[in-house]
Structure formats: structure tokens, C-alpha cells
Design a protein around this motif. Structure first.
Motif, PDB file in Angstrom:
ATOM      1  N   ALA A 134       0.471   0.197  -1.295  1.00  0.00           N
ATOM      2  CA  ALA A 134       0.557   0.552  -2.716  1.00  0.00           C
ATOM      3  C   ALA A 134      -0.413   1.649  -3.118  1.00  0.00           C
ATOM      4  CB  ALA A 134       0.305  -0.690  -3.571  1.00  0.00           C
ATOM      5  N   HIS A 135      -1.478   1.847  -2.350  1.00  0.00           N
ATOM      6  CA  HIS A 135      -2.501   2.832  -2.727  1.00  0.00           C
ATOM      7  C   HIS A 135      -2.802   3.773  -1.553  1.00  0.00           C
ATOM      8  CE1 HIS A 135      -3.488   0.728  -6.516  1.00  0.00           C
ATOM      9  NE2 HIS A 135      -3.190  -0.353  -5.826  1.00  0.00           N
ATOM     10  N   PRO A 136      -1.790   4.519  -1.094  1.00  0.00           N
ATOM     11  CA  PRO A 136      -1.989   5.352   0.099  1.00  0.00           C
ATOM     12  C   PRO A 136      -2.975   6.497  -0.098  1.00  0.00           C
ATOM     13  CG  PRO A 136       0.091   5.885  -0.963  1.00  0.00           C
ATOM     14  CD  PRO A 136      -0.433   4.651  -1.643  1.00  0.00           C
ATOM     15  N   ASN A 137      -3.175   6.924  -1.343  1.00  0.00           N
ATOM     16  CA  ASN A 137      -4.056   8.062  -1.599  1.00  0.00           C
ATOM     17  C   ASN A 137      -5.465   7.662  -2.020  1.00  0.00           C
ATOM     18  OD1 ASN A 137      -1.942   9.959  -1.113  1.00  0.00           O
ATOM     19  ND2 ASN A 137      -1.138   9.533  -3.162  1.00  0.00           N
ATOM     20  N   SER A 138      -5.705   6.372  -2.132  1.00  0.00           N
ATOM     21  CA  SER A 138      -7.027   5.890  -2.529  1.00  0.00           C
ATOM     22  C   SER A 138      -7.874   5.636  -1.294  1.00  0.00           C
ATOM     23  CB  SER A 138      -6.905   4.612  -3.364  1.00  0.00           C
ATOM     24  OG  SER A 138      -8.178   4.019  -3.554  1.00  0.00           O
ATOM     25  N   GLU A 139      -8.874   6.455  -1.088  1.00  0.00           N
ATOM     26  CA  GLU A 139      -9.707   6.272   0.099  1.00  0.00           C
ATOM     27  C   GLU A 139     -10.489   4.962   0.049  1.00  0.00           C
ATOM     28  OE1 GLU A 139     -12.168   9.537   1.186  1.00  0.00           O
ATOM     29  OE2 GLU A 139     -10.461  10.788   1.749  1.00  0.00           O
ATOM     30  N   VAL A 140     -10.901   4.557  -1.146  1.00  0.00           N
ATOM     31  CA  VAL A 140     -11.689   3.329  -1.236  1.00  0.00           C
ATOM     32  C   VAL A 140     -10.835   2.105  -0.911  1.00  0.00           C
ATOM     33  CG1 VAL A 140     -11.354   3.028  -3.735  1.00  0.00           C
ATOM     34  CG2 VAL A 140     -13.376   2.069  -2.624  1.00  0.00           C
ATOM     35  N   VAL A 141      -9.574   2.095  -1.363  1.00  0.00           N
ATOM     36  CA  VAL A 141      -8.680   0.988  -1.012  1.00  0.00           C
ATOM     37  C   VAL A 141      -8.367   1.027   0.476  1.00  0.00           C
ATOM     38  CG1 VAL A 141      -6.386  -0.011  -1.320  1.00  0.00           C
ATOM     39  CG2 VAL A 141      -7.655   0.789  -3.308  1.00  0.00           C
ATOM     40  N   VAL A 148      -1.394   1.496   8.823  1.00  0.00           N
ATOM     41  CA  VAL A 148      -2.655   1.929   9.414  1.00  0.00           C
ATOM     42  C   VAL A 148      -2.513   3.317  10.018  1.00  0.00           C
ATOM     43  CG1 VAL A 148      -4.275   1.473  11.281  1.00  0.00           C
ATOM     44  CG2 VAL A 148      -3.551  -0.386   9.803  1.00  0.00           C
ATOM     45  N   ALA A 149      -1.372   3.588  10.626  1.00  0.00           N
ATOM     46  CA  ALA A 149      -1.128   4.920  11.173  1.00  0.00           C
ATOM     47  C   ALA A 149      -1.159   5.974  10.072  1.00  0.00           C
ATOM     48  CB  ALA A 149       0.220   4.960  11.898  1.00  0.00           C
ATOM     49  N   LEU A 150      -0.612   5.647   8.912  1.00  0.00           N
ATOM     50  CA  LEU A 150      -0.653   6.572   7.781  1.00  0.00           C
ATOM     51  C   LEU A 150      -2.086   6.797   7.311  1.00  0.00           C
ATOM     52  CD1 LEU A 150       2.427   5.444   5.638  1.00  0.00           C
ATOM     53  CD2 LEU A 150       2.136   7.614   6.865  1.00  0.00           C
ATOM     54  N   ALA A 151      -2.864   5.740   7.276  1.00  0.00           N
ATOM     55  CA  ALA A 151      -4.262   5.876   6.869  1.00  0.00           C
ATOM     56  C   ALA A 151      -5.015   6.802   7.815  1.00  0.00           C
ATOM     57  CB  ALA A 151      -4.935   4.503   6.828  1.00  0.00           C
ATOM     58  N   LEU A 152      -4.765   6.652   9.098  1.00  0.00           N
ATOM     59  CA  LEU A 152      -5.401   7.524  10.082  1.00  0.00           C
ATOM     60  C   LEU A 152      -4.985   8.982   9.896  1.00  0.00           C
ATOM     61  CD1 LEU A 152      -5.032   5.319  13.282  1.00  0.00           C
ATOM     62  CD2 LEU A 152      -7.199   6.091  12.297  1.00  0.00           C
ATOM     63  N   ALA A 153      -3.722   9.196   9.611  1.00  0.00           N
ATOM     64  CA  ALA A 153      -3.202  10.560   9.501  1.00  0.00           C
ATOM     65  C   ALA A 153      -3.629  11.261   8.221  1.00  0.00           C
ATOM     66  CB  ALA A 153      -1.673  10.535   9.589  1.00  0.00           C
ATOM     67  N   HIS A 154      -3.753  10.499   7.132  1.00  0.00           N
ATOM     68  CA  HIS A 154      -3.938  11.122   5.816  1.00  0.00           C
ATOM     69  C   HIS A 154      -5.389  11.196   5.351  1.00  0.00           C
ATOM     70  CE1 HIS A 154       0.498  10.107   4.669  1.00  0.00           C
ATOM     71  NE2 HIS A 154       0.386  11.072   5.565  1.00  0.00           N
ATOM     72  N   HIS A 155      -6.291  10.545   6.044  1.00  0.00           N
ATOM     73  CA  HIS A 155      -7.681  10.516   5.585  1.00  0.00           C
ATOM     74  C   HIS A 155      -8.622  10.859   6.735  1.00  0.00           C
ATOM     75  CE1 HIS A 155      -6.420   8.752   1.753  1.00  0.00           C
ATOM     76  NE2 HIS A 155      -5.658   7.930   2.457  1.00  0.00           N
ATOM     77  N   GLN A 156      -8.378  11.981   7.359  1.00  0.00           N
ATOM     78  CA  GLN A 156      -9.108  12.366   8.557  1.00  0.00           C
ATOM     79  C   GLN A 156     -10.597  12.587   8.316  1.00  0.00           C
ATOM     80  OE1 GLN A 156      -8.065  13.292  11.976  1.00  0.00           O
ATOM     81  NE2 GLN A 156      -6.448  11.854  11.486  1.00  0.00           N
ATOM     82  N   GLU A 205     -10.073   2.267   2.887  1.00  0.00           N
ATOM     83  CA  GLU A 205     -11.245   1.925   3.694  1.00  0.00           C
ATOM     84  C   GLU A 205     -11.468   0.420   3.750  1.00  0.00           C
ATOM     85  OE1 GLU A 205     -16.094   2.481   3.463  1.00  0.00           O
ATOM     86  OE2 GLU A 205     -14.808   4.086   2.685  1.00  0.00           O
ATOM     87  N   HIS A 206     -11.485  -0.232   2.580  1.00  0.00           N
ATOM     88  CA  HIS A 206     -11.776  -1.662   2.552  1.00  0.00           C
ATOM     89  C   HIS A 206     -10.611  -2.498   3.083  1.00  0.00           C
ATOM     90  CE1 HIS A 206     -15.650  -1.305   0.702  1.00  0.00           C
ATOM     91  NE2 HIS A 206     -15.174  -0.629  -0.327  1.00  0.00           N
ATOM     92  N   ALA A 207      -9.387  -2.103   2.755  1.00  0.00           N
ATOM     93  CA  ALA A 207      -8.237  -2.873   3.215  1.00  0.00           C
ATOM     94  C   ALA A 207      -8.056  -2.741   4.729  1.00  0.00           C
ATOM     95  CB  ALA A 207      -6.974  -2.428   2.478  1.00  0.00           C
ATOM     96  N   SER A 208      -8.319  -1.564   5.267  1.00  0.00           N
ATOM     97  CA  SER A 208      -8.234  -1.392   6.725  1.00  0.00           C
ATOM     98  C   SER A 208      -9.274  -2.251   7.432  1.00  0.00           C
ATOM     99  CB  SER A 208      -8.443   0.078   7.103  1.00  0.00           C
ATOM    100  OG  SER A 208      -7.377   0.883   6.663  1.00  0.00           O
ATOM    101  N   GLU A 209     -10.471  -2.312   6.847  1.00  0.00           N
ATOM    102  CA  GLU A 209     -11.504  -3.156   7.441  1.00  0.00           C
ATOM    103  C   GLU A 209     -11.085  -4.623   7.413  1.00  0.00           C
ATOM    104  OE1 GLU A 209     -16.317  -3.754   7.151  1.00  0.00           O
ATOM    105  OE2 GLU A 209     -15.203  -3.455   5.286  1.00  0.00           O
ATOM    106  N   ALA A 210     -10.557  -5.061   6.263  1.00  0.00           N
ATOM    107  CA  ALA A 210     -10.121  -6.453   6.147  1.00  0.00           C
ATOM    108  C   ALA A 210      -9.015  -6.768   7.143  1.00  0.00           C
ATOM    109  CB  ALA A 210      -9.648  -6.736   4.724  1.00  0.00           C
TER     110      ALA A 210
END
Length: 228
Positions: A131-138, A170-178, A140-145
Motif C-alpha cells: 500500500a505504501h511503495p513510495n514511503s521509505e519509512v514504511v 520485497v523485490a520492488l523495495a529493493l529496486a525502487h529504494h536503492q 524500511e520498517h515493514a521489510s525489517e518486520a
């Protein structure tokens, strides 16, 4: 299924003041205001702030004291966090802070991981990522969880996460927040837990282009131990 045994059979040694702080935060996370149709946008945002602050306050408590974390879990903390995530999906602050808290609640024992997984924590975290692909703070914390939920070979949570699309988000998070080192570390850890000992998981990671994203991460952060 057999019920989970008590987390602390010998009891918990905490001051009454700390217990009260934990219980107050858990109660705030559980607050359901959907029935209050008269709430305007400003009032809703104020409630979101209260819930987000409660999550962060509880995170601060449980991160400093293992017994506080145990008491929070036994007081319904995990279920309260999941409820907050489900009731307030559009609030970036709630999603970030609640997933940040969840990681601290589940990391102390495999039993906590199982309790969280069966209560819907894995799906709630993946929904936050989606739901929040562009929010780095979400992210970061959601990936850790998510990484903590699938850690240590917890096959039940790993299966739930793969079914819910965890590899792809997770793959999207890796690609979009290098550029975000902490986010990349967390996302890479989550991905590792989702593909280990899973041929299908590895195929899905390849299809989601997670490997090129990881390669770019290593190249960008070359020499940074936290990512490598």
C-alpha cells in the motif's frame, strides 16, 4: 492445533508503572473508530497520530526491556498491532510505526513468531509494503518486520509470506529504494528468508528481478557490511 504455552510461566517482574504504560499503549492500538461516521478528515488524522504515537512509545518500552516485550505480547500486543495495521491502512505513520513495533515484539522467540503468523501479522506487513511503495519509512520498517517473521527457518511464516506475495513486494523495495542503506539491508534479509530452501521461491525471485536489484545494491553500497 495445540494452544501455545504461556510465554513466561515463571511470571514477569515489572514495575506497576511500566505495566500500566504497556497496557495503555496496547489499548490505544486496539481503538476502533470506524463506527464514528461523523469523524472528519482532521479528526481521523488526529486519531492516527495518537495510534502512531502509542506504537512508537510501546516500541521504545519493549526495545529496552525484554520483560516489557513479554508482558506486551501476553497482554495482546501482537494482536493489537495487527488490528491497528488493518484499521488504518492509509496512514503512513501508523503503518511505519506499527510494523516497526511488530518487529520488536516477535524477535524474542519462535513462539512469538508463530503467534504473530497465525494472527495475520505476515499478511498485514505485506499489505503495508504493497500500500505504501513510495514511503521509505514504511518500506524500511515493514521489510525489517517481514524479515524477522520469516527468520530462523520459520517454515509456517515463510509459506504464508510467499503465498501473500512477499517476494514480489520485497523485490520492488529493493529496486525502487536503492539509496536507502537500512531499507536495502532489511529487504535483502527478508528476501533471503523467503527464498532459502525453496525452489519455487527462488524462481519467483528471479521472475521478480530481485537478483539484478540485489546486484545493484551491492554495487552501490560496495564495502558497506550492513548490506553485503
Amino acid at each position: 492445533e495445540a494452544p501455545l504455552p504461556p510465554l513466561s510461566p515463571k511470571g514477569i517482574l515489572l514495575s506497576d508503572a511500566i505495566k500500566e504504560q504497556v497496557l495503555t499503549a496496547v489499548a490505544a492500538l486496539q481503538e476502533d473508530t470506524r463506527h464514528e461516521a461523523a469523524l472528519n478528515d482532521a479528526a481521523t488524522e488526529n486519531r492516527n497520530i495518537v495510534v502512531g504515537d502509542a506504537a512508537w512509545a510501546l516500541r521504545d518500552l519493549v526495545s529496552k526491556n525484554r520483560e516489557s516485550a513479554r508482558f506486551a505480547v501476553e497482554s495482546g500486543g501482537i494482536e493489537a498491532v495487527i488490528l491497528a495495521l488493518r484499521l488504518r491502512p492509509n496512514s503512513e505513520a501508523v503503518q511505519a510505526r506499527a510494523t516497526g513495533l511488530l518487529g520488536h515484539l516477535v524477535q524474542h522467540s519462535p513462539q512469538c513468531l508463530t503467534l504473530a503468523g497465525r494472527a495475520g501479522a505476515v499478511e498485514a506487513v505485506i499489505s503495508a509494503l504493497r500500500a505504501h511503495p513510495n514511503s521509505e519509512v514504511v518500506q524500511e520498517h515493514a521489510s525489517e518486520a517481514l524479515g524477522l517473521l520469516v527468520a530462523n527457518g520459520h517454515e509456517e511464516n515463510q509459506a504464508i509470506a510467499r503465498k501473500a506475495g512477499g517476494i514480489e513486494v520485497v523485490a520492488l523495495a529493493l529496486a525502487h529504494h536503492q539509496a536507502n542503506q537500512a531499507l536495502q539491508r532489511n529487504a535483502a534479509g527478508a528476501l533471503g528468508g523467503l527464498v532459502v530452501d525453496s525452489h519455487q521461491g527462488q524462481i519467483r525471485a528471479l521472475r521478480a528481478e530481485a537478483i539484478p536489484a540485489l546486484a545493484r545494491t551491492l554495487q552501490r553500497h560496495l564495502g558497506v557490511d550492513a548490506v553485503e
